[in-house]
Structure formats: C-alpha cells, structure tokens
Design a protein around this motif. Sequence first.
Motif, PDB file in Angstrom:
ATOM      1  N   GLY A   1       0.699  -1.354  -0.150  1.00  0.00           N
ATOM      2  CA  GLY A   1       0.100   0.111   0.030  1.00  0.00           C
ATOM      3  C   GLY A   1       0.845   1.212   0.066  1.00  0.00           C
ATOM      4  N   GLN A   2       2.084   1.094  -0.296  1.00  0.00           N
ATOM      5  CA  GLN A   2       2.960   2.525  -0.299  1.00  0.00           C
ATOM      6  C   GLN A   2       2.738   3.034  -1.672  1.00  0.00           C
ATOM      7  OE1 GLN A   2       6.801   0.994   0.233  1.00  0.00           O
ATOM      8  NE2 GLN A   2       6.664  -0.122   2.025  1.00  0.00           N
ATOM      9  N   THR A   3       2.789   4.345  -1.723  1.00  0.00           N
ATOM     10  CA  THR A   3       2.787   5.184  -3.065  1.00  0.00           C
ATOM     11  C   THR A   3       3.970   5.171  -3.366  1.00  0.00           C
ATOM     12  OG1 THR A   3       1.002   6.447  -1.717  1.00  0.00           O
ATOM     13  CG2 THR A   3       2.002   7.428  -3.768  1.00  0.00           C
ATOM     14  N   ILE A   4       4.259   5.022  -4.773  1.00  0.00           N
ATOM     15  CA  ILE A   4       5.513   5.226  -5.512  1.00  0.00           C
ATOM     16  C   ILE A   4       5.408   5.990  -6.687  1.00  0.00           C
ATOM     17  CG2 ILE A   4       5.327   2.913  -6.996  1.00  0.00           C
ATOM     18  CD1 ILE A   4       8.356   2.452  -6.424  1.00  0.00           C
ATOM     19  N   THR A   5       6.323   6.758  -7.010  1.00  0.00           N
ATOM     20  CA  THR A   5       6.244   7.600  -8.079  1.00  0.00           C
ATOM     21  C   THR A   5       7.290   6.890  -9.050  1.00  0.00           C
ATOM     22  OG1 THR A   5       5.486   9.703  -6.885  1.00  0.00           O
ATOM     23  CG2 THR A   5       6.343   9.821  -8.938  1.00  0.00           C
ATOM     24  N   PRO A   6       6.882   6.518 -10.378  1.00  0.00           N
ATOM     25  CA  PRO A   6       7.718   6.152 -11.176  1.00  0.00           C
ATOM     26  C   PRO A   6       8.848   7.049 -11.668  1.00  0.00           C
ATOM     27  CG  PRO A   6       5.686   5.410 -11.922  1.00  0.00           C
ATOM     28  CD  PRO A   6       5.492   6.199 -10.802  1.00  0.00           C
ATOM     29  N   SER A   7      10.136   6.547 -11.612  1.00  0.00           N
ATOM     30  CA  SER A   7      11.141   7.735 -11.835  1.00  0.00           C
ATOM     31  C   SER A   7      11.435   7.536 -13.459  1.00  0.00           C
ATOM     32  CB  SER A   7      12.454   7.331 -11.319  1.00  0.00           C
ATOM     33  OG  SER A   7      12.929   5.717 -11.671  1.00  0.00           O
ATOM     34  N   ASP A   8      10.882   6.873 -14.225  1.00  0.00           N
ATOM     35  CA  ASP A   8      10.952   6.869 -15.891  1.00  0.00           C
ATOM     36  C   ASP A   8       9.945   6.250 -16.219  1.00  0.00           C
ATOM     37  OD1 ASP A   8      11.880   4.195 -15.671  1.00  0.00           O
ATOM     38  OD2 ASP A   8      13.896   4.627 -15.369  1.00  0.00           O
ATOM     39  N   ASP A   9       9.831   6.296 -17.821  1.00  0.00           N
ATOM     40  CA  ASP A   9       8.985   5.645 -18.478  1.00  0.00           C
ATOM     41  C   ASP A   9       9.103   4.064 -18.411  1.00  0.00           C
ATOM     42  OD1 ASP A   9       8.003   8.022 -19.374  1.00  0.00           O
ATOM     43  OD2 ASP A   9       9.419   8.067 -21.431  1.00  0.00           O
ATOM     44  N   GLN A  10      10.060   3.382 -18.159  1.00  0.00           N
ATOM     45  CA  GLN A  10      10.119   2.105 -18.111  1.00  0.00           C
ATOM     46  C   GLN A  10       9.596   1.773 -16.991  1.00  0.00           C
ATOM     47  OE1 GLN A  10      10.393   0.396 -20.313  1.00  0.00           O
ATOM     48  NE2 GLN A  10      12.242   0.002 -21.620  1.00  0.00           N
ATOM     49  N   THR A  11       9.955   2.165 -15.805  1.00  0.00           N
ATOM     50  CA  THR A  11       9.290   2.239 -14.609  1.00  0.00           C
ATOM     51  C   THR A  11       7.856   2.171 -14.499  1.00  0.00           C
ATOM     52  OG1 THR A  11      11.220   2.659 -13.557  1.00  0.00           O
ATOM     53  CG2 THR A  11       9.578   2.477 -12.044  1.00  0.00           C
ATOM     54  N   GLU A  12       7.408   3.124 -15.041  1.00  0.00           N
ATOM     55  CA  GLU A  12       5.910   3.538 -15.024  1.00  0.00           C
ATOM     56  C   GLU A  12       5.193   2.356 -15.819  1.00  0.00           C
ATOM     57  OE1 GLU A  12       2.778   6.782 -16.654  1.00  0.00           O
ATOM     58  OE2 GLU A  12       4.893   7.291 -16.434  1.00  0.00           O
TER      59      GLU A  12
END
Length: 181
Positions: free
Chosen positions: A152-163
């Motif tokens: 349930g942690q919020t994560i913000t993708p650091s790049d397009d691949q991670t997203e």
Amino acid sequence: MTTTMRHFYHLSDQPVQKQVAGLQAARHLPYEHYLTAAEFLLVDPFLHPLTRVEVLYTLYQLQVSETVKMQWLLDEKMLTLCPAKLVALGQDETSKAVYHALKVRLGNQDVFLYESLRDLLQLQLMYLYPCAAQVITDSTAWIDLLISLQTGQTITPSDDQTEKMMKIQQKIQQFSLDLQS
C-alpha cells in the motif's frame, strides 16, 4: 475421448476454476489431439491468460518442436513460438534476477513478507511467460514496485520504463483478482 476433446476446445466457456479440471482431463488425450486443441486454445482471446500459459507449458514439457502461435497477455499480440526451445518456467535469467532482487531486499528482514511476495512473484512470472525479459527491464525496480503495490505504499515511477512496469503489475493484479470472482 470425444467429450474430453470437446471440453478442452471450449475451456474458455468455463469459469477459470473449472478450466483446471479440463486441463487435467486433456492430459489423457492422444498427442495429436492435444496438440490440435492446444493450438486453438493458445489463440483463444477468451481463455484466461494463466490457462493459456499452462497449455503452452504443457507443450514445452512435451517438447513440441513445431511452432505455435500464442496470444500474449499484455499487448494481445500473437507470438510465434517453438515450445521445445523455451526455457522452464522461472529458470530464465530475468526470473532468476528478480528472485535474487527480492531475496536481497527482504530475505533477511521480513521472512513472512518475503515468502508472500515470492509466491506472488512466481504468479507474475507465470503471467509473463515466456517473455518476462521484454517486460522486466530492471529487476530491482520490479521488486520495489511489487513491494509498494502489495504493502500500500505510494511510489512515483522515476522513468517511463518503471511506469510501464507498474502498469503491467497492476494489470496482472487485476487478472488475479478476476480469478477470485
């Protein structure tokens, strides 16, 4: 045998829970009958992706050397594969790398969470079989996403691949939730 074959051909008409019984019964079909039905099922757009992977994996175990087409989970494109040339589930380099990344991240810190996520990771890799390497471009990022989505942690993708990997994990999670309904 005709009834078993008919049920096998129409697996997608059954709820996912009943598809397992159909898969087991189909293992008693003669090789040619199984192969004919399997080729149909691998491109059946209504068949649950895990059932499709199970059919493909059975062809791998049978060392089928003819190429087959398979509709892949994520982009619904047709793959052309030779089952005999595939690697065993979980034995490819990408799978080994994500298992290792999970162990490094949680293995000695939270054994319960590690075991739970290891089982979930195995399920994810089944969904991605045989093309995990096309999706998991960074094993550490994949594990970070897995942990964040499951805790349930919020994560913000650091790049397009991670997203992209995050969206794929969310899609896999939705398929798994659909199994329970």
